[in-house]
Design an enzyme around this catalytic site. Structure first.
Site, PDB file in Angstrom:
ATOM      1  N   GLN A 129       0.797  -1.222   0.000  1.00 43.78           N
ATOM      2  CA  GLN A 129       0.000   0.000   0.000  1.00 43.78           C
ATOM      3  C   GLN A 129       0.832   1.277   0.000  1.00 43.78           C
ATOM      4  OE1 GLN A 129      -2.573  -1.789   3.316  1.00 43.78           O
ATOM      5  NE2 GLN A 129      -3.979  -0.397   2.319  1.00 43.78           N
ATOM      6  N   ASN A 276      -1.397 -11.122   8.279  1.00 39.15           N
ATOM      7  CA  ASN A 276      -2.349 -10.051   8.532  1.00 39.15           C
ATOM      8  C   ASN A 276      -3.750 -10.444   8.062  1.00 39.15           C
ATOM      9  OD1 ASN A 276      -2.993  -7.048   9.006  1.00 39.15           O
ATOM     10  ND2 ASN A 276      -3.711  -7.412   6.922  1.00 39.15           N
ATOM     11  N   GLU A 277      -4.701 -10.460   8.984  1.00 38.22           N
ATOM     12  CA  GLU A 277      -6.124 -10.623   8.661  1.00 38.22           C
ATOM     13  C   GLU A 277      -6.412 -11.820   7.754  1.00 38.22           C
ATOM     14  OE1 GLU A 277      -7.710  -6.867   7.316  1.00 38.22           O
ATOM     15  OE2 GLU A 277      -7.387  -5.929   9.263  1.00 38.22           O
ATOM     16  N   TYR A 409     -11.801  -2.026  14.222  1.00 41.86           N
ATOM     17  CA  TYR A 409     -12.178  -0.700  13.725  1.00 41.86           C
ATOM     18  C   TYR A 409     -13.537  -0.236  14.214  1.00 41.86           C
ATOM     19  CZ  TYR A 409      -8.395  -0.668  10.221  1.00 41.86           C
ATOM     20  OH  TYR A 409      -7.175  -0.649   9.595  1.00 41.86           O
ATOM     21  N   GLU A 490      -4.645  -2.489  14.477  1.00 45.21           N
ATOM     22  CA  GLU A 490      -5.116  -1.508  13.501  1.00 45.21           C
ATOM     23  C   GLU A 490      -6.407  -0.917  14.019  1.00 45.21           C
ATOM     24  OE1 GLU A 490      -5.696  -2.710   9.407  1.00 45.21           O
ATOM     25  OE2 GLU A 490      -3.765  -3.747   9.342  1.00 45.21           O
ATOM     26  N   TRP A 540      -4.177   2.980  12.029  1.00 48.14           N
ATOM     27  CA  TRP A 540      -4.163   2.755  10.577  1.00 48.14           C
ATOM     28  C   TRP A 540      -4.744   3.980   9.915  1.00 48.14           C
ATOM     29  CZ3 TRP A 540      -1.948  -0.899   7.610  1.00 48.14           C
ATOM     30  CH2 TRP A 540      -2.160  -0.736   6.226  1.00 48.14           C
ATOM     31  N   GLU A 547      -5.644   2.056  -0.937  1.00 51.57           N
ATOM     32  CA  GLU A 547      -6.601   1.276  -0.165  1.00 51.57           C
ATOM     33  C   GLU A 547      -7.134   0.109  -1.014  1.00 51.57           C
ATOM     34  OE1 GLU A 547      -7.199   0.939   2.846  1.00 51.57           O
ATOM     35  OE2 GLU A 547      -9.146  -0.032   2.914  1.00 51.57           O
ATOM     36  N   PHE A 556      -7.204   6.812   4.600  1.00 49.00           N
ATOM     37  CA  PHE A 556      -7.140   6.435   6.010  1.00 49.00           C
ATOM     38  C   PHE A 556      -5.978   7.126   6.734  1.00 49.00           C
ATOM     39  CE2 PHE A 556     -10.031   3.025   4.921  1.00 49.00           C
ATOM     40  CZ  PHE A 556     -10.657   2.715   6.120  1.00 49.00           C
TER      41      PHE A 556
END
Ligand SMILES: *[C@@H]1O[C@H](CO)[C@@H](O)[C@H](O)[C@H]1NC(C)=O
Ligand SMILES: *[C@@H]1O[C@H](CO)[C@@H](O)[C@H](O)[C@H]1NC(C)=O
Ligand SMILES: *[C@@H]1O[C@H](CO)[C@@H](O)[C@H](O)[C@H]1NC(C)=O
Ligand SMILES: *[C@@H]1O[C@H](CO)[C@@H](O)[C@H](O)[C@H]1NC(C)=O
Ligand SMILES: *[C@@H]1O[C@H](CO)[C@@H](O)[C@H](O)[C@H]1NC(C)=O
Ligand SMILES: *[C@@H]1O[C@H](CO)[C@@H](O)[C@H](O)[C@H]1NC(C)=O
Ligand SMILES: *[C@@H]1O[C@H](CO)[C@@H](O)[C@H](O)[C@H]1NC(C)=O
Ligand SMILES: *[C@@H]1O[C@H](CO)[C@@H](O)[C@H](O)[C@H]1NC(C)=O
Ligand SMILES: *[C@@H]1O[C@H](CO)[C@@H](O)[C@H](O)[C@H]1NC(C)=O
Ligand SMILES: *[C@@H]1O[C@H](CO)[C@@H](O)[C@H](O)[C@H]1NC(C)=O
Ligand SMILES: *[C@@H]1O[C@H](CO)[C@@H](O)[C@H](O)[C@H]1NC(C)=O
Ligand SMILES: *[C@@H]1O[C@H](CO)[C@@H](O)[C@H](O)[C@H]1NC(C)=O
Length: 589
Positions: A129, A276-277, A409, A490, A540, A547, A556
């Site tokens: 990113q 990550n995720e 989030y 995040e 984040w 994005e 963001f």
């Protein structure tokens, strides 16, 4: 800079230029190219290469991606001191000494709240990113490079990661700017394709040198480096060769990549995130876009769970390896998802909420923190197409984390499907199958059908400022998946319409994001005061960036970047000052 790195052991995948040029989904080991080039030289008898084709990284780029854009800055730039004029917070942030006649806030500080001295006030980012420099210094292509270049409409604004923030050359200044704001932890991700351009095989020393310098620069500025091994940028070759996360082969290749990263950086990096995720990887990145990758004949509906199985095993192997190479390390994976609130007090909605946890967080957290195995709801679903974990695999997975990392989030309501949970679970055609948990952003009619919190930018419809639920969320994590501590790895907000504003000064005052950070930090303080051990907040993100599929149209960043201006200069937004102000106000002195 071009590195002619040659990889001679590409079998079983044999890439043939002609076939790839037409359609590289159909490459097979029997393909015989009529002519090919190696190292830029035409080769007369290409059949000699059928079983041992040599490919440079440049060939891979030509096959998979084609030409890429380059930034106007392609050498590492040194940091320059941040001028003090850039560090003046906006009025009303960080200063309560108002001139007479101004509005005075009711409460300036709650004396029963505090952040411990060793709390990480951090920020996060991810290689694809922010880095740009897509083809530089021997980096290989990733699935994101390919999809963004080749698949029409893959990003809503047709953007690519070729340049983005040009952080690959601007990281020194980026880190200096974080330090000037008082940030003490930087969570970055390593691009697998910079260390291993082919995903496996030879190590690219220029990639190692790059992350070495990021780490050293962090240390120079007293910022704790935290490294993520996999933030979605799968080496394109591994995706095409065996399906990436869809094959057990990934476990060995990922572990080998992890081994190199731990052994080269582990003397200075003690804080690691493997993956990550995984929920997002497995449910939104598989199946890959049709027609661009080899099809391994795994039905689309099964792919997320095949992916999830291999990710858990790869994570667990990488965790165990990391602990053996860096005994004083802290290692986990980054889980993600919002808090799940039952829409009503009905038992059906309670069951829907449980299923929503199971098919999101629990899918990865139960095996690692509780049982070594999936929740029974998930097992019931996958038992017809996946082998159960062996007891050896369960042992490997259980306990493969030193703490709980959550990208937290927002929050959302959940309720049973219209048809009822039982009938949905029995009906693969129900749009909510297999989780069979419906969701909503609004309260029920009895509560006036209000939205759960102010909405973020319309390109991020999942995101609302719903920090009220945060203390309940942390309490849920603490009791459901016990671990020594929790990190918020995040959290952040996309200011509505920010990308349509045209005046720099207007953009820098981001009121909803500012209130999000204010309220979020208060929510962490409430959780801390309730005895929940939270040790880090990683916002984040530290800068506007690419994005993913939303391209540059949703922002963001705690810092603004003008992506149409080649200088790509960074500017602090008001929210950044509020974030650090909340920390300074409450950190134990
Ligand atoms: C790819 O392979 C399939 C199955 O062998 C074949 O039907 C199709 O025509 C091939 N496509 C191309 C572009 O060669
Ligand atoms: C390709 O170039 C590299 C670096 O210049 C060289 O070491 C290698 O022998 C070359 N390979 C071939 C097949 O010519
Ligand atoms: C993206 O590219 C497609 C195809 O070239 C074009 O039709 C579309 O208008 C572009 N969209 C944007 C937002 O630029
Ligand atoms: C690959 O081939 C398939 C089948 O012929 C086709 O539908 C698809 O558009 C092709 N993909 C590319 C990138 O050319
Ligand atoms: C890939 O193969 C599976 C199983 O045969 C099939 O269900 C799916 O539609 C195929 N996908 C594409 C894009 O051809
Ligand atoms: C659910 O029950 C609680 C406690 O009785 C009550 O406070 C809450 O308002 C109820 N929620 C709904 C949506 O009815
Ligand atoms: C999910 O909830 C929405 C809003 O209540 C409803 O319109 C929709 O039909 C529900 N979906 C299913 C599959 O039950
Ligand atoms: C299964 O779900 C589909 C889509 O909601 C629906 O059309 C169908 O009637 C359902 N089948 C049964 C047996 O309930
Ligand atoms: C201060 O914090 C405590 C503990 O979280 C809370 O109970 C109290 O309501 C807060 N006071 C104010 C004025 O917000
Ligand atoms: C956190 O969870 C542990 C283990 O279940 C429990 O003993 C402890 O009371 C919880 N802490 C808080 C503050 O809820
Ligand atoms: C962004 O840069 C472009 C090109 O330099 C310029 O025209 C535009 O005004 C800039 N936008 C802002 C908000 O500074
Ligand atoms: C890049 O472009 C910006 C804006 O045009 C300019 O200020 C800067 O000097 C350029 N940098 C290089 C290295 O050319």
């Amino acid at each position: 800079m071009r590195v002619a790195q040659i990889y001679t052991a590409l079998t079983p995948l044999i890439l043939a230029r002609e076939i790839l040029a037409q359609n590289y989904t159909n490459v097979t080991t029997s393909a015989v190219p009529s002519s090919t080039t190696v190292n830029g030289t035409a080769v007369a008898n290409p059949s000699a290469f059928v079983t041992n084709l040599q490919l440079s990284v440049e060939d891979l780029w030509d096959f998979f991606v084609g030409p890429v854009d380059t930034a106007n800055t392609t050498t590492t730039i040194e940091a320059t001191p941040v001028p003090s004029s850039s560090l003046i917070p906006p009025p009303f942030i960080g200063s309560y000494g108002f001139p007479p006649g101004r509005q005075v806030p009711l409460v300036t500080k709650n004396e029963s709240w505090s952040f411990p001295k060793d709390f990480y006030l951090g920020v996060a980012g991810a290689s694809f990113q922010i880095e740009g420099a897509a083809r530089a210094d021997g980096k290989g292509p990733s699935t994101w490079d390919v999809n963004m270049h080749r698949v029409p409409g893959f990003a809503t604004d047709n953007s690519t990661g070729d340049i983005t923030d040009n952080n690959y050359y601007m990281y020194k200044q980026d880190i200096a700017r974080l330090s000037a704001m008082g940030i003490n932890a930087y969570s970055f991700s390593i691009a697998w394709t910079r260390l291993f351009p082919f995903g496996t095989g030879p190590v690219n020393e220029l990639g190692i040198a790059h992350y070495n310098d990021i780490i050293d620069t962090c240390i120079q500025y007293n910022i704790t480096p935290m490294a993520t091994l996999y933030h979605w940028d799968m080496p394109a070759l591994l995706q095409n060769q065996y399906g990436g996360w869809l094959s057990e082969q990934i476990i060995g290749d990922f572990t080998e990549y992890a081994r190199i990263a731990y052994s080269r950086f582990g003397d200075r990096v003690k804080h690691w995130f493997t993956i990550n995720e995984p929920i997002v990887i497995c449910t939104s990145q598989y199946p890959m876009p049709a027609g661009y990758w080899r099809n391994f004949s795994i039905p689309n509906v099964e792919q997320p769970f095949v992916c999830g199985r291999n990710i858990l095993l790869a994570h667990a192997e990488a965790y165990r390896l990391g602990k053996s190479i860096i005994p004083d390390s802290s290692i986990t994976f980054k889980n993600n998802g919002g808090y799940k609130v039952p829409l009503t007090n009905s038992s059906a909605d309670a069951e829907a909420v449980q299923r929503a946890w199971d098919f999101n967080e629990g899918w990865f957290a139960d095996p690692v923190y509780l049982t070594g195995d999936w929740p029974s709801t998930v097992n019931d679903h996958v038992s017809s197409f996946l082998p159960p974990f062996t007891s050896q695999q369960k042992q490997l997975i259980l306990g493969s984390a030193d703490f709980f990392a959550h990208d937290a989030y927002t929050a959302q309501f959940y309720m049973a499907p219209d048809a009822g949970i039982e009938s949905c679970v029995a009906n693969a055609s129900n749009p909510l199958y297999p989780s069979c948990a419906n969701s909503s952003y609004t309260y029920g009619p009895a509560q006036g059908s209000w939205i759960i919190g102010p909405a973020a930018d319309s390109h991020s419809p999942w995101l609302h400022r719903a920090t009220d639920w945060f203390p309940a969320f942390m309490s849920y994590i603490n009791t459901t998946w016990p671990s020594p501590h929790i990190q918020i790895t995040e959290f952040g907000f996309a200011e509505p319409f920010e990308s349509s504003k045209t005046l720099l000064q207007d953009i820098l005052w981001d009121p909803i994001r500012t209130s999000y950070y204010h309220d979020y930090m208060e929510a962490i303080l409430i959780s801390l005061s309730e005895g929940i051990k939270i040790t880090a907040a990683l916002a984040w993100s530290f800068v506007d960036n690419l994005e993913w599929n939303s391209g540059f149209s949703v922002r963001f960043g705690l810092q603004y970047v003008n992506f149409t201006d080649p200088a790509l200069e960074r500017h602090y937004k008001a929210s950044f000052f509020e974030y650090t102000n909340m920390y300074q106000t409450y950190v134990e002195k």
